[in-house]
Design an enzyme around this catalytic site. Structure first.
Site, PDB file in Angstrom:
ATOM      1  N   ASN A   1       0.867  -1.188   0.000  1.00  0.00           N
ATOM      2  CA  ASN A   1       0.000   0.000   0.000  1.00  0.00           C
ATOM      3  C   ASN A   1       0.898   1.230   0.000  1.00  0.00           C
ATOM      4  O   ASN A   1       1.504   1.555   1.007  1.00  0.00           O
ATOM      5  CB  ASN A   1      -0.887  -0.039   1.262  1.00  0.00           C
ATOM      6  CG  ASN A   1      -1.739   1.206   1.410  1.00  0.00           C
ATOM      7  OD1 ASN A   1      -1.789   2.052   0.506  1.00  0.00           O
ATOM      8  ND2 ASN A   1      -2.411   1.330   2.546  1.00  0.00           N
ATOM      9  N   TRP A   2       0.972   1.885  -1.140  1.00  0.00           N
ATOM     10  CA  TRP A   2       1.852   3.056  -1.261  1.00  0.00           C
ATOM     11  C   TRP A   2       1.272   4.299  -0.586  1.00  0.00           C
ATOM     12  O   TRP A   2       1.934   5.309  -0.485  1.00  0.00           O
ATOM     13  CB  TRP A   2       2.141   3.337  -2.735  1.00  0.00           C
ATOM     14  CG  TRP A   2       3.219   2.465  -3.313  1.00  0.00           C
ATOM     15  CD1 TRP A   2       3.580   1.212  -2.881  1.00  0.00           C
ATOM     16  CD2 TRP A   2       4.084   2.776  -4.420  1.00  0.00           C
ATOM     17  NE1 TRP A   2       4.612   0.738  -3.657  1.00  0.00           N
ATOM     18  CE2 TRP A   2       4.933   1.663  -4.595  1.00  0.00           C
ATOM     19  CE3 TRP A   2       4.208   3.878  -5.265  1.00  0.00           C
ATOM     20  CZ2 TRP A   2       5.911   1.630  -5.601  1.00  0.00           C
ATOM     21  CZ3 TRP A   2       5.170   3.838  -6.276  1.00  0.00           C
ATOM     22  CH2 TRP A   2       6.015   2.729  -6.432  1.00  0.00           C
ATOM     23  N   LYS A   3      -0.003   4.225  -0.208  1.00  0.00           N
ATOM     24  CA  LYS A   3      -0.686   5.382   0.395  1.00  0.00           C
ATOM     25  C   LYS A   3      -0.491   6.612  -0.498  1.00  0.00           C
ATOM     26  O   LYS A   3      -0.447   6.462  -1.712  1.00  0.00           O
ATOM     27  CB  LYS A   3      -0.186   5.591   1.825  1.00  0.00           C
ATOM     28  CG  LYS A   3      -0.268   4.292   2.647  1.00  0.00           C
ATOM     29  CD  LYS A   3      -0.085   4.478   4.122  1.00  0.00           C
ATOM     30  CE  LYS A   3      -0.204   3.120   4.820  1.00  0.00           C
ATOM     31  NZ  LYS A   3      -0.179   3.203   6.270  1.00  0.00           N
TER      32      LYS A   3
ATOM     33  N   HIS B   1      -9.508   0.962   4.986  1.00  0.00           N
ATOM     34  CA  HIS B   1      -8.241   1.179   5.700  1.00  0.00           C
ATOM     35  C   HIS B   1      -8.493   2.119   6.878  1.00  0.00           C
ATOM     36  O   HIS B   1      -9.321   3.034   6.781  1.00  0.00           O
ATOM     37  CB  HIS B   1      -7.201   1.772   4.746  1.00  0.00           C
ATOM     38  CG  HIS B   1      -5.817   1.750   5.331  1.00  0.00           C
ATOM     39  ND1 HIS B   1      -5.398   2.663   6.265  1.00  0.00           N
ATOM     40  CD2 HIS B   1      -4.787   0.895   5.135  1.00  0.00           C
ATOM     41  CE1 HIS B   1      -4.150   2.371   6.609  1.00  0.00           C
ATOM     42  NE2 HIS B   1      -3.751   1.310   5.938  1.00  0.00           N
TER      43      HIS B   1
ATOM     44  N   GLU C   1      -6.926   4.546   7.900  1.00  0.00           N
ATOM     45  CA  GLU C   1      -6.734   5.965   7.568  1.00  0.00           C
ATOM     46  C   GLU C   1      -7.974   6.534   6.865  1.00  0.00           C
ATOM     47  O   GLU C   1      -8.291   7.711   7.016  1.00  0.00           O
ATOM     48  CB  GLU C   1      -5.454   6.115   6.723  1.00  0.00           C
ATOM     49  CG  GLU C   1      -4.217   5.928   7.585  1.00  0.00           C
ATOM     50  CD  GLU C   1      -3.005   5.346   6.871  1.00  0.00           C
ATOM     51  OE1 GLU C   1      -2.940   5.406   5.626  1.00  0.00           O
ATOM     52  OE2 GLU C   1      -2.117   4.822   7.578  1.00  0.00           O
TER      53      GLU C   1
ATOM     54  N   GLU D   1      -5.074  -5.076  10.562  1.00  0.00           N
ATOM     55  CA  GLU D   1      -4.073  -4.035  10.788  1.00  0.00           C
ATOM     56  C   GLU D   1      -4.387  -3.309  12.092  1.00  0.00           C
ATOM     57  O   GLU D   1      -5.229  -2.387  12.106  1.00  0.00           O
ATOM     58  CB  GLU D   1      -4.092  -3.014   9.643  1.00  0.00           C
ATOM     59  CG  GLU D   1      -3.777  -3.583   8.288  1.00  0.00           C
ATOM     60  CD  GLU D   1      -3.211  -2.528   7.339  1.00  0.00           C
ATOM     61  OE1 GLU D   1      -2.127  -2.758   6.820  1.00  0.00           O
ATOM     62  OE2 GLU D   1      -3.847  -1.473   7.155  1.00  0.00           O
TER      63      GLU D   1
ATOM     64  N   GLY E   1       2.793   2.204  10.863  1.00  0.00           N
ATOM     65  CA  GLY E   1       3.783   3.275  10.763  1.00  0.00           C
ATOM     66  C   GLY E   1       4.500   3.588  12.058  1.00  0.00           C
ATOM     67  O   GLY E   1       5.146   4.631  12.175  1.00  0.00           O
TER      68      GLY E   1
ATOM     69  N   SER F   1       3.629  -2.165  10.236  1.00  0.00           N
ATOM     70  CA  SER F   1       5.077  -2.224  10.499  1.00  0.00           C
ATOM     71  C   SER F   1       5.717  -3.548  10.086  1.00  0.00           C
ATOM     72  O   SER F   1       6.632  -4.037  10.749  1.00  0.00           O
ATOM     73  CB  SER F   1       5.380  -1.912  11.972  1.00  0.00           C
ATOM     74  OG  SER F   1       5.017  -0.577  12.269  1.00  0.00           O
TER      75      SER F   1
ATOM     76  N   GLY G   1       2.940  -1.214   4.224  1.00  0.00           N
ATOM     77  CA  GLY G   1       2.908   0.212   3.920  1.00  0.00           C
ATOM     78  C   GLY G   1       4.300   0.706   3.545  1.00  0.00           C
ATOM     79  O   GLY G   1       4.778   0.481   2.431  1.00  0.00           O
ATOM     80  N   GLY G   2       4.969   1.364   4.475  1.00  0.00           N
ATOM     81  CA  GLY G   2       6.254   2.028   4.212  1.00  0.00           C
ATOM     82  C   GLY G   2       7.260   1.167   3.454  1.00  0.00           C
ATOM     83  O   GLY G   2       7.891   1.641   2.503  1.00  0.00           O
TER      84      GLY G   2
END
Ligand code: 13P
Length: 256
Positions: free
Chosen positions: A12-14, A104, A106, A174, A180, A218, A239-240
């Site tokens: 997920n590049w967000k 998600h 977010e 999640e 993150g 993470s 994610g990251g």
């Protein structure tokens, strides 16, 4: 690993990625993913919608489009209409996506998405023949309050519409406090939650045993082996670390 669903490793590049840097990263990932004779997991990258079409082209020219699928990060519940700024499931499909992340945390937090909103979006994704990656997970306050399993159970019950099945729906657990932050739950807590999710799915759906249940929050190359060996963890939502080809592949290779 005992046989079960084919693992799915999704990135997920967000809200990250511009054409310039993204092209180099995707080409690197394509090279890495093409190395094994056969991949034993599915790979999906979910870039911002602005990059979908370009990414489809890069993957095709690298001959990696059968190894790396694409996904959106959200869609509207309606197929088209007066919804300024929104993107429909059909549009994502049209731009090369086969998957879409929905619900998600977010989106739930920043855009006030409820379980009912998420369920409507999942139904729209199914109608457009997209696989929905439906995110659930408790906040830190909910976990400290002993409510983690109840929250996740409620989210799953209310976010999955009729017509959900293993072939069109993936669950991503999640924990909000793990996203993150570099923190992950203890393996025993991941195991307990994934077992619970499996039980909920099996109770409601005939093919509940076959749904992929991803862990997200993470996930890094360093902790992926420990997380991905847990029973009922059928992959990861990253994610990251998905922004760097070598890191994403470092996770995927654990199940590749
Ligand atoms: P991080 O891997 O950066 O913690 O993000 C997880 C996530 O939210 C994936 O959807």
């Amino acid at each position: 690993m005992a046989k079960g669903p084919v693992p799915l490793i999704a990135g997920n590049w967000k809200m990250n990625g511009l054409r310039k840097g993204a092209e180099a990263e995707i080409r690197k990932l394509a090279r890495l993913a093409l190395k094994p004779k056969k991949l034993h997991c599915e790979l999906v990258i979910c870039p911002p919608a602005t990059l979908l079409l370009a990414m489809q082209g890069w993957l095709r020219t690298a001959r990696a489009d059968r190894r790396i699928a694409l996904g959106g990060q959200d869609c509207h519940a309606a197929p088209s209409g007066a919804h300024t700024g929104d993107i429909s499931a059909q549009m994502l499909k049209d731009a090369g996506a086969s998957h879409v992340i929905l619900g998600h945390s977010e989106r739930r937090q920043d855009h006030g998405e409820t379980d009912a909103t998420v369920a409507a979006k999942v139904a729209a994704a199914h109608a457009a023949k997209l696989t929905a990656i439906v995110c659930v997970g408790e906040t830190l306050a909910e976990r400290e309050d002993g409510q983690a399993e109840a929250v996740v159970a409620r989210q799953i019950a209310a976010s999955l519409p009729e017509g959900s099945r293993a072939g069109n729906t993936v669950i991503a657990y999640e924990p909000v406090w793990a996203i993150g932050t570099g923190r992950t739950p203890a393996p025993v807590d991941v195991a307990r939650m994934h077992d619970r999710i499996r039980a909920i799915l099996s109770e409601r759906f005939r093919d509940g045993e076959l749904f992929r249940i991803l862990y997200g929050g993470s996930v890094k190359p360093g902790n992926a082996p420990d997380l991905l060996r847990i029973a009922n963890v059928d992959g990861a939502l990253v994610g990251g670390a998905s922004l760097v080809a070598a890191d994403f592949w470092g996770i995927a290779r654990v199940r590749a």
